[in-house]
Write a protein that holds these residues in place. Structure first.
Motif, PDB file in Angstrom:
ATOM      1  N   SER A  57      53.667  69.262  26.531  1.00 12.90           N
ATOM      2  CA  SER A  57      53.062  68.191  26.687  1.00 12.90           C
ATOM      3  C   SER A  57      54.141  67.065  26.511  1.00 12.90           C
ATOM      4  CB  SER A  57      51.990  67.983  25.707  1.00 12.90           C
ATOM      5  OG  SER A  57      51.402  66.623  25.862  1.00 12.90           O
ATOM      6  N   THR A  62      49.357  63.317  21.601  1.00 18.71           N
ATOM      7  CA  THR A  62      48.316  64.088  21.765  1.00 18.71           C
ATOM      8  C   THR A  62      48.662  65.546  21.316  1.00 18.71           C
ATOM      9  OG1 THR A  62      47.650  62.690  23.715  1.00 18.71           O
ATOM     10  CG2 THR A  62      46.682  64.892  23.556  1.00 18.71           C
ATOM     11  N   ALA A  63      49.952  66.010  21.460  1.00 17.91           N
ATOM     12  CA  ALA A  63      50.130  67.220  21.146  1.00 17.91           C
ATOM     13  C   ALA A  63      50.040  67.478  19.579  1.00 17.91           C
ATOM     14  CB  ALA A  63      51.546  67.627  21.520  1.00 17.91           C
ATOM     15  N   TRP A  66      45.864  67.606  18.783  1.00 15.45           N
ATOM     16  CA  TRP A  66      45.448  68.437  19.051  1.00 15.45           C
ATOM     17  C   TRP A  66      45.955  70.161  19.091  1.00 15.45           C
ATOM     18  CZ3 TRP A  66      40.529  68.942  18.732  1.00 15.45           C
ATOM     19  CH2 TRP A  66      39.737  68.007  19.006  1.00 15.45           C
ATOM     20  N   ASP A  67      47.409  69.922  18.908  1.00 21.74           N
ATOM     21  CA  ASP A  67      48.038  71.309  18.800  1.00 21.74           C
ATOM     22  C   ASP A  67      48.537  71.507  17.342  1.00 21.74           C
ATOM     23  OD1 ASP A  67      49.394  73.656  19.174  1.00 21.74           O
ATOM     24  OD2 ASP A  67      50.291  72.864  20.975  1.00 21.74           O
ATOM     25  N   GLY A  70      45.648  70.618  14.954  1.00 13.83           N
ATOM     26  CA  GLY A  70      44.375  70.458  15.630  1.00 13.83           C
ATOM     27  C   GLY A  70      43.115  70.978  14.550  1.00 13.83           C
ATOM     28  N   HIS A 133      47.132  64.246  27.840  1.00  6.94           N
ATOM     29  CA  HIS A 133      48.442  64.902  27.683  1.00  6.94           C
ATOM     30  C   HIS A 133      49.637  64.486  28.190  1.00  6.94           C
ATOM     31  CE1 HIS A 133      46.538  66.485  31.133  1.00  6.94           C
ATOM     32  NE2 HIS A 133      47.839  67.021  31.472  1.00  6.94           N
ATOM     33  N   GLY A 138      43.730  59.859  25.189  1.00  3.92           N
ATOM     34  CA  GLY A 138      43.333  61.075  24.681  1.00  3.92           C
ATOM     35  C   GLY A 138      41.758  61.135  24.737  1.00  3.92           C
ATOM     36  N   ASN A 206      47.983  77.395  21.300  1.00  8.90           N
ATOM     37  CA  ASN A 206      48.143  76.732  22.623  1.00  8.90           C
ATOM     38  C   ASN A 206      49.018  77.557  23.521  1.00  8.90           C
ATOM     39  OD1 ASN A 206      47.947  75.138  24.833  1.00  8.90           O
ATOM     40  ND2 ASN A 206      49.249  73.299  23.961  1.00  8.90           N
ATOM     41  N   SER A 226      48.985  71.522  30.264  1.00  5.47           N
ATOM     42  CA  SER A 226      49.540  71.437  28.709  1.00  5.47           C
ATOM     43  C   SER A 226      48.372  72.412  28.095  1.00  5.47           C
ATOM     44  CB  SER A 226      49.602  70.029  28.078  1.00  5.47           C
ATOM     45  OG  SER A 226      50.407  69.119  28.779  1.00  5.47           O
ATOM     46  N   LEU A 229      45.467  71.378  25.713  1.00  4.96           N
ATOM     47  CA  LEU A 229      45.093  69.809  25.191  1.00  4.96           C
ATOM     48  C   LEU A 229      44.308  69.300  26.221  1.00  4.96           C
ATOM     49  CD1 LEU A 229      49.036  68.937  24.554  1.00  4.96           C
ATOM     50  CD2 LEU A 229      46.982  69.636  22.971  1.00  4.96           C
ATOM     51  N   ASN A 233      40.753  67.539  25.319  1.00  6.84           N
ATOM     52  CA  ASN A 233      40.527  66.090  25.617  1.00  6.84           C
ATOM     53  C   ASN A 233      39.327  65.861  26.414  1.00  6.84           C
ATOM     54  OD1 ASN A 233      42.916  64.709  24.359  1.00  6.84           O
ATOM     55  ND2 ASN A 233      44.036  64.998  26.149  1.00  6.84           N
TER      56      ASN A 233
END
Lengths: 262, 91
Positions: A57, A62-63, A66-67, A70, A133, A138, A206, A226, A229, A233
């Motif tokens: 991403s 955002t990465a 949520w990653d 997360g 992403h 987001g 992910n 991604s 992600l 979102n």
């Protein structure tokens, strides 16, 4: 005159503290060079040359949300959901008592402008959420932007305009539950796939990692999504928009019928 | 000539002072609707600050929540009570 004096005093105090902070910042604020932790994040969020060590991403925030962390974000979503459950339980037993056929609201000019701008705001909110992403934004940001629309419609048109179009508390609660179930399923998807395939995989996984080959698709039909992600979102956007709408509906339910004394 | 970095800091200082003044007005204002509007102005200055501090994600969540949703909810709540805050002596 006194209030002007007070404002000037506040401004001078703020400026004085700012000067102190500026002088102090010479000693404890880090410089412009990129720190080791940031280098780690920036070299793993989008790295096509190391497919086993990347979130695929270009949007580092955002990465990370949520990653990399997360589980934190999942619990934040759960907190928002529980707050809403508390609100709904406080408002239990409230029912519509006024005439639902009557639609009030503001003047025709305001209504026309709202009719034009409402789809635009929804489009902007959707693009913030679904491009989360790729560009800043987001699920929460997009959902909060979309949630402005029900509030605007309630004020400009009246709550019956929404209720007559099936934007009711029950339907929004269902939509919000769909969003939350989607988030949960996305979090567990890689783990369950790993169970079925007999590979090792993790919850909230992910992309494929050196120890676990299970992966979400990084691109769909040539477009970068991604992996998980985009799904996170999307479902978060639905959940947040529906959640805020429930709150506005509960706040504006008329609790007494037309003409009844307060 | 002012450098770009100094200009950004200058804008940040102006936004900070602007937010301080609007917070002051929001606190002393007796008309609650006007107080909500002053608080929204303060939020706008904060959004500008976040943008200048290179945090676009925060700007995107702060703008709808602090300028759109919170004033809306507060106005809804004020409409259920009284618009003007009363002094303690006159109650």
């Amino acid at each position: 005159m006194r209030s002007l004096f007070k404002i000037l005093l506040i401004i001078f105090v703020v400026l004085g503290f700012s000067l102190l902070l500026t002088l102090a910042s010479e000693y404890f604020i880090p410089g412009m060079e990129v720190r080791p932790l940031a280098i780690f994040y920036l070299s793993t969020t989008l790295n096509p040359w190391m497919q086993n060590l990347t979130a695929n991403s270009p949007e580092a925030v955002t990465a990370i949300v949520w990653d990399y962390r997360g589980l934190d974000t999942l619990f934040e979503t759960a907190v928002f959901y529980l707050a809403l459950i508390a609100g709904i339980s406080l408002a239990r037993g409230i029912s519509l008592k006024a005439n639902p056929g009557k639609e009030g609201g503001l003047s025709v000019i305001v209504k026309s402008v709202t009719k034009i701008t409402a789809p635009m705001i929804i489009a902007v909110g959707a693009s913030i959420g679904l491009h989360g992403h790729l560009t800043p934004g987001g699920g929460f940001q997009g959902g909060a932007t979309i949630a402005v629309i029900p509030l605007l419609i309630i004020i400009v048109f009246s709550i019956y305009y929404l209720l007559n179009r099936r934007v009711t508390k029950e339907n929004m609660l269902m939509l919000r539950s769909i969003g939350l179930v989607g988030i949960g399923v996305t979090a567990l998807a890689a783990f369950l796939t790993g169970l079925v395939l007999g590979e090792s995989a993790y919850v909230f996984q992910n992309m494929a990692k050196p120890t676990s080959p299970v992966t979400f698709p990084a691109t769909l039909n040539g477009f970068l999504i991604s992996g998980s992600l985009w799904f996170f979102n999307f479902f978060e956007m639905i959940a947040v928009a529906a959640g805020f709408t429930i709150a506005f509906l509960l706040l504006t339910y008329p609790s007494r019928s037309e003409g009844e004394e307060k | 000539m002012i450098s770009a970095e100094t200009l950004i800091y200058l804008f940040m200082a102006l936004a900070g002072i602007g937010s301080t003044v609007s917070v002051y007005y929001a606190v002393i204002e007796k008309d609650l609707i006007k107080a909500v509007i002053y608080s929204a102005i303060q939020s706008t200055f904060y959004a500008l600050l976040y943008f200048l501090l290179m945090a676009p994600d925060i700007v995107l969540v702060y703008l709808p929540v602090a300028v759109g949703l919170i004033p809306g909810v507060l106005i809804l709540l004020i409409s259920k009570t009284e618009r003007v805050e009363q002094d303690e002596e006159s109650v």
